[in-house]
Design an enzyme around this catalytic site. Sequence first.
Site, PDB file in Angstrom:
ATOM      1  N   SER A   1       0.876  -1.179   0.000  1.00 59.48           N
ATOM      2  CA  SER A   1       0.000   0.000   0.000  1.00 59.48           C
ATOM      3  C   SER A   1       0.910   1.225   0.000  1.00 59.48           C
ATOM      4  O   SER A   1       2.083   1.128   0.392  1.00 59.48           O
ATOM      5  CB  SER A   1      -0.839   0.005   1.282  1.00 59.48           C
ATOM      6  OG  SER A   1      -1.393   1.277   1.516  1.00 59.48           O
TER       7      SER A   1
ATOM      8  N   TYR B   1      -2.099  -1.474  10.535  1.00 61.12           N
ATOM      9  CA  TYR B   1      -2.121  -1.673   9.078  1.00 61.12           C
ATOM     10  C   TYR B   1      -0.839  -1.100   8.465  1.00 61.12           C
ATOM     11  O   TYR B   1      -0.165  -1.777   7.678  1.00 61.12           O
ATOM     12  CB  TYR B   1      -3.354  -0.979   8.500  1.00 61.12           C
ATOM     13  CG  TYR B   1      -3.502  -1.116   6.996  1.00 61.12           C
ATOM     14  CD1 TYR B   1      -3.954  -2.305   6.436  1.00 61.12           C
ATOM     15  CD2 TYR B   1      -3.195  -0.054   6.141  1.00 61.12           C
ATOM     16  CE1 TYR B   1      -4.100  -2.429   5.058  1.00 61.12           C
ATOM     17  CE2 TYR B   1      -3.342  -0.174   4.771  1.00 61.12           C
ATOM     18  CZ  TYR B   1      -3.795  -1.365   4.239  1.00 61.12           C
ATOM     19  OH  TYR B   1      -3.946  -1.490   2.872  1.00 61.12           O
TER      20      TYR B   1
HETATM   21  N1  NAD Z   1      -8.539  -0.881  -1.679  1.00 59.24           N
HETATM   22  C1  NAD Z   1      -7.528  -0.048  -1.427  1.00 59.24           C
HETATM   23  O1  NAD Z   1      -7.687   1.175  -1.465  1.00 59.24           O
HETATM   24  C2  NAD Z   1      -6.156  -0.594  -1.126  1.00 59.24           C
HETATM   25  C3  NAD Z   1      -5.097   0.302  -1.120  1.00 59.24           C
HETATM   26  C4  NAD Z   1      -3.830  -0.159  -0.844  1.00 59.24           C
HETATM   27  C5  NAD Z   1      -3.634  -1.500  -0.593  1.00 59.24           C
HETATM   28  N2  NAD Z   1      -4.667  -2.362  -0.594  1.00 59.24           N
HETATM   29  C6  NAD Z   1      -4.385  -3.769  -0.314  1.00 59.24           C
HETATM   30  O2  NAD Z   1      -4.903  -4.582  -1.329  1.00 59.24           O
HETATM   31  C7  NAD Z   1      -5.154  -5.881  -0.805  1.00 59.24           C
HETATM   32  C8  NAD Z   1      -6.543  -6.332  -1.252  1.00 59.24           C
HETATM   33  O3  NAD Z   1      -7.519  -5.511  -0.632  1.00 59.24           O
HETATM   34  P1  NAD Z   1      -8.857  -5.039  -1.360  1.00 59.24           P
HETATM   35  O4  NAD Z   1      -8.808  -3.580  -1.423  1.00 59.24           O
HETATM   36  O5  NAD Z   1      -9.057  -5.803  -2.611  1.00 59.24           O
HETATM   37  O6  NAD Z   1      -9.965  -5.396  -0.271  1.00 59.24           O
HETATM   38  P2  NAD Z   1     -10.794  -6.729  -0.056  1.00 59.24           P
HETATM   39  O7  NAD Z   1     -11.335  -6.629   1.315  1.00 59.24           O
HETATM   40  O8  NAD Z   1     -11.739  -6.920  -1.190  1.00 59.24           O
HETATM   41  O9  NAD Z   1      -9.705  -7.881  -0.172  1.00 59.24           O
HETATM   42  C9  NAD Z   1      -9.060  -8.492   0.903  1.00 59.24           C
HETATM   43  C10 NAD Z   1      -9.146  -9.989   0.685  1.00 59.24           C
HETATM   44  O10 NAD Z   1      -8.379 -10.654   1.700  1.00 59.24           O
HETATM   45  C11 NAD Z   1      -9.109 -11.805   2.069  1.00 59.24           C
HETATM   46  N3  NAD Z   1      -8.718 -12.268   3.393  1.00 59.24           N
HETATM   47  C12 NAD Z   1      -8.967 -11.694   4.597  1.00 59.24           C
HETATM   48  N4  NAD Z   1      -8.493 -12.467   5.583  1.00 59.24           N
HETATM   49  C13 NAD Z   1      -7.930 -13.550   4.988  1.00 59.24           C
HETATM   50  C14 NAD Z   1      -7.276 -14.699   5.480  1.00 59.24           C
HETATM   51  N5  NAD Z   1      -7.092 -14.904   6.789  1.00 59.24           N
HETATM   52  N6  NAD Z   1      -6.815 -15.603   4.590  1.00 59.24           N
HETATM   53  C15 NAD Z   1      -6.996 -15.415   3.262  1.00 59.24           C
HETATM   54  N7  NAD Z   1      -7.618 -14.346   2.738  1.00 59.24           N
HETATM   55  C16 NAD Z   1      -8.073 -13.425   3.598  1.00 59.24           C
HETATM   56  C17 NAD Z   1     -10.570 -11.365   2.044  1.00 59.24           C
HETATM   57  O11 NAD Z   1     -11.405 -12.504   1.974  1.00 59.24           O
HETATM   58  C18 NAD Z   1     -10.586 -10.518   0.783  1.00 59.24           C
HETATM   59  O12 NAD Z   1     -10.859 -11.333  -0.356  1.00 59.24           O
HETATM   60  C19 NAD Z   1      -4.994  -5.775   0.706  1.00 59.24           C
HETATM   61  O13 NAD Z   1      -3.745  -6.308   1.088  1.00 59.24           O
HETATM   62  C20 NAD Z   1      -5.034  -4.281   0.953  1.00 59.24           C
HETATM   63  O14 NAD Z   1      -4.314  -3.902   2.105  1.00 59.24           O
HETATM   64  C21 NAD Z   1      -5.943  -1.938  -0.865  1.00 59.24           C
END
Ligand code: NAD
Length: 261
Positions: A149, A162
Amino acid sequence: MTSTSLKGKVMDVTGGATGIGAAIAKSAALAGANVIVDYVVNPQQAAQFAHNLNEWDRRNGSVEAFDADVSKVADVQALVAEAVRRYGRLDVFVNNAGIETRHSLLETTESDYDKVMSINLKGAFFGAQAAARQFIAQGTPGVIINISSVHEDWPMPGNAVYCLSKGGMRMLTRNVAVELGKKGIRVVGVAPGAVNTPINTDTVADPDKVAKLNEAIPLGAIATPEQIGDVVAFLASDAASYLTATTVVVDGGLMQASLGL
Ligand SMILES: NC(=O)c1ccc[n+]([C@@H]2O[C@H](COP(=O)([O-])OP(=O)(O)OC[C@H]3O[C@@H](n4cnc5c(N)ncnc54)[C@H](O)[C@@H]3O)[C@@H](O)[C@H]2O)c1
């Protein structure tokens, strides 16, 4: 130019049933990869994932699901083993699963801390280990992609653990890339800015917050998950063969703009 095709490559994507992970699976499958996404048992997620599968063009690659909780080392190892069982090999492992609690230092409980760190950082560490062991056993090059991130560098008051987990992932990328480079294994971080996914449901539901964010982003809008997924598919391909030990920031310019504030 070297091809961006992923034809014949086998990829695991943790947390791949929703958001950015699902978009990575989609982009990679469209580029020809056979993808296994891991999801945590949740009927809603499974239904959404099935819906996605029906919508995606799978003429070139394929996407299958496997349930693994990345906070458990045995489950992460099983995810790698599933790729080998199904397709005989693994070429790319994407550490994408992540959660946040949005608590400040003063509010964070031990259980908040353990939950976020065990999914975001411990899961990624042992995912990298399991994938690297498999690449070495196969005697083939491999790619590990860590979805961190902008908060691997950029503090976010009120979301301390986080940010800590993503800062750890930043160093995981660099350290492991240096350890494994001579074995032909690349390790790359991807740092999204703000992306329209379930993790951001509260923000995206608030028009004032969205307007403020769009204003702050030089490219003028929150990212779609596909804008991250396409970058990850490129990084997984041979066209990115000299890229390792660093993070690709995919934030529409947000972090640089913040430096001028
Ligand atoms: N959306 C944003 O703005 C953003 C920005 C920067 C980074 N990220 C990162 O991107 C990644 C994906 O996030 P997203 O935005 O798609 O949100 P999201 O909530 O859709 O995705 C997170 C995924 O992780 C899975 N997960 C949670 N606990 C788990 C576990 N114990 N074992 C396996 N899977 C598990 C969830 O089921 C979900 O599918 C994350 O690491 C997040 O920190 C997101």
